[in-house]
Design a protein around this motif. Sequence first.
Motif, PDB file in Angstrom:
ATOM      1  N   VAL A 234      20.898  76.512  62.491  1.00 53.00           N
ATOM      2  CA  VAL A 234      21.148  75.755  63.651  1.00 53.00           C
ATOM      3  C   VAL A 234      22.210  75.864  64.371  1.00 53.00           C
ATOM      4  O   VAL A 234      22.326  75.854  65.678  1.00 53.00           O
ATOM      5  CB  VAL A 234      20.851  74.293  63.114  1.00 53.00           C
ATOM      6  CG1 VAL A 234      20.718  73.359  64.354  1.00 53.00           C
ATOM      7  CG2 VAL A 234      19.308  74.073  62.334  1.00 53.00           C
ATOM      8  N   ARG A 235      23.330  75.977  63.618  1.00 58.69           N
ATOM      9  CA  ARG A 235      24.816  75.689  64.253  1.00 58.69           C
ATOM     10  C   ARG A 235      25.040  76.797  65.300  1.00 58.69           C
ATOM     11  O   ARG A 235      25.517  76.646  66.518  1.00 58.69           O
ATOM     12  CB  ARG A 235      25.922  75.520  63.377  1.00 58.69           C
ATOM     13  CG  ARG A 235      27.332  75.250  64.301  1.00 58.69           C
ATOM     14  CD  ARG A 235      28.110  74.876  62.832  1.00 58.69           C
ATOM     15  NE  ARG A 235      29.322  74.493  63.320  1.00 58.69           N
ATOM     16  CZ  ARG A 235      30.418  75.442  63.908  1.00 58.69           C
ATOM     17  NH1 ARG A 235      30.332  76.410  63.857  1.00 58.69           N
ATOM     18  NH2 ARG A 235      31.580  74.550  64.531  1.00 58.69           N
ATOM     19  N   PRO A 236      24.662  78.126  64.996  1.00 60.48           N
ATOM     20  CA  PRO A 236      24.900  78.997  65.998  1.00 60.48           C
ATOM     21  C   PRO A 236      23.969  78.997  67.030  1.00 60.48           C
ATOM     22  O   PRO A 236      24.551  79.311  68.282  1.00 60.48           O
ATOM     23  CB  PRO A 236      24.565  80.279  64.960  1.00 60.48           C
ATOM     24  CG  PRO A 236      24.393  80.088  63.568  1.00 60.48           C
ATOM     25  CD  PRO A 236      24.134  78.763  63.587  1.00 60.48           C
ATOM     26  N   LEU A 237      22.755  78.564  66.959  1.00 59.19           N
ATOM     27  CA  LEU A 237      21.857  78.244  67.984  1.00 59.19           C
ATOM     28  C   LEU A 237      22.592  77.180  69.199  1.00 59.19           C
ATOM     29  O   LEU A 237      22.615  77.306  70.432  1.00 59.19           O
ATOM     30  CB  LEU A 237      20.475  78.092  67.775  1.00 59.19           C
ATOM     31  CG  LEU A 237      19.479  77.580  68.768  1.00 59.19           C
ATOM     32  CD1 LEU A 237      19.223  78.961  69.600  1.00 59.19           C
ATOM     33  CD2 LEU A 237      18.253  77.335  68.435  1.00 59.19           C
ATOM     34  N   LEU A 238      23.051  76.186  68.451  1.00 51.10           N
ATOM     35  CA  LEU A 238      23.530  75.076  69.212  1.00 51.10           C
ATOM     36  C   LEU A 238      24.978  75.665  69.942  1.00 51.10           C
ATOM     37  O   LEU A 238      25.194  75.199  71.035  1.00 51.10           O
ATOM     38  CB  LEU A 238      23.960  73.876  68.539  1.00 51.10           C
ATOM     39  CG  LEU A 238      22.801  73.286  68.107  1.00 51.10           C
ATOM     40  CD1 LEU A 238      23.088  71.896  67.141  1.00 51.10           C
ATOM     41  CD2 LEU A 238      22.126  72.595  69.186  1.00 51.10           C
ATOM     42  N   VAL A 239      25.749  76.139  69.277  1.00 55.46           N
ATOM     43  CA  VAL A 239      26.886  77.040  69.965  1.00 55.46           C
ATOM     44  C   VAL A 239      26.665  77.861  71.104  1.00 55.46           C
ATOM     45  O   VAL A 239      27.381  77.751  72.038  1.00 55.46           O
ATOM     46  CB  VAL A 239      27.837  77.511  68.711  1.00 55.46           C
ATOM     47  CG1 VAL A 239      29.036  78.493  69.290  1.00 55.46           C
ATOM     48  CG2 VAL A 239      28.279  76.742  67.708  1.00 55.46           C
ATOM     49  N   ILE A 240      25.671  78.569  70.798  1.00 56.05           N
ATOM     50  CA  ILE A 240      25.181  79.577  72.009  1.00 56.05           C
ATOM     51  C   ILE A 240      24.621  78.465  73.337  1.00 56.05           C
ATOM     52  O   ILE A 240      24.925  78.988  74.272  1.00 56.05           O
ATOM     53  CB  ILE A 240      24.040  80.650  71.533  1.00 56.05           C
ATOM     54  CG1 ILE A 240      24.973  81.689  70.418  1.00 56.05           C
ATOM     55  CG2 ILE A 240      23.603  81.275  72.839  1.00 56.05           C
ATOM     56  CD1 ILE A 240      23.869  82.368  69.971  1.00 56.05           C
ATOM     57  N   LEU A 241      23.919  77.803  72.963  1.00 55.81           N
ATOM     58  CA  LEU A 241      23.198  76.906  74.103  1.00 55.81           C
ATOM     59  C   LEU A 241      24.414  75.979  74.679  1.00 55.81           C
ATOM     60  O   LEU A 241      24.160  75.936  75.941  1.00 55.81           O
ATOM     61  CB  LEU A 241      21.999  76.009  73.478  1.00 55.81           C
ATOM     62  CG  LEU A 241      20.973  76.919  73.156  1.00 55.81           C
ATOM     63  CD1 LEU A 241      19.971  75.720  72.193  1.00 55.81           C
ATOM     64  CD2 LEU A 241      20.068  77.664  74.372  1.00 55.81           C
TER      65      LEU A 241
END
Length: 116
Positions: free
Chosen positions: A47-54
């Motif tokens: 989840v964290r990489p997706l949140l960082v990208i968004l």
Amino acid sequence: MGFLIRILVSALAAMLTAYLLKPAVKVDDFITALILALVLAILNALVRPLLVILTFPVTILTLGLFLFVINALIILLAAKLVPGFKVDGFWWALLFSIIMTIINSILINIAGGNQD
């Protein structure tokens, strides 16, 4: 073997951090802490990489400080997923995240985990 040691150290760090923030953060027992460490590892991997990208523009605008918000959100999500782990609010999750990171890094250094 390194992954198991990191999970055990993270569980111990979660127990110590919950003890320090006792009225607002609660971890029932060490099994709950182990489950919490495993859930946090999975959330940080997926989840964290997706949140960082968004949230990349906001992260750039705040000079990286928004990553603390993402960490607190991951902690709050873990509190929803793990029975026996309770956090009283966003600010306690933010403080839990910061203190647990510090304790975790100290314990990893003591355990010799940075000898890669």
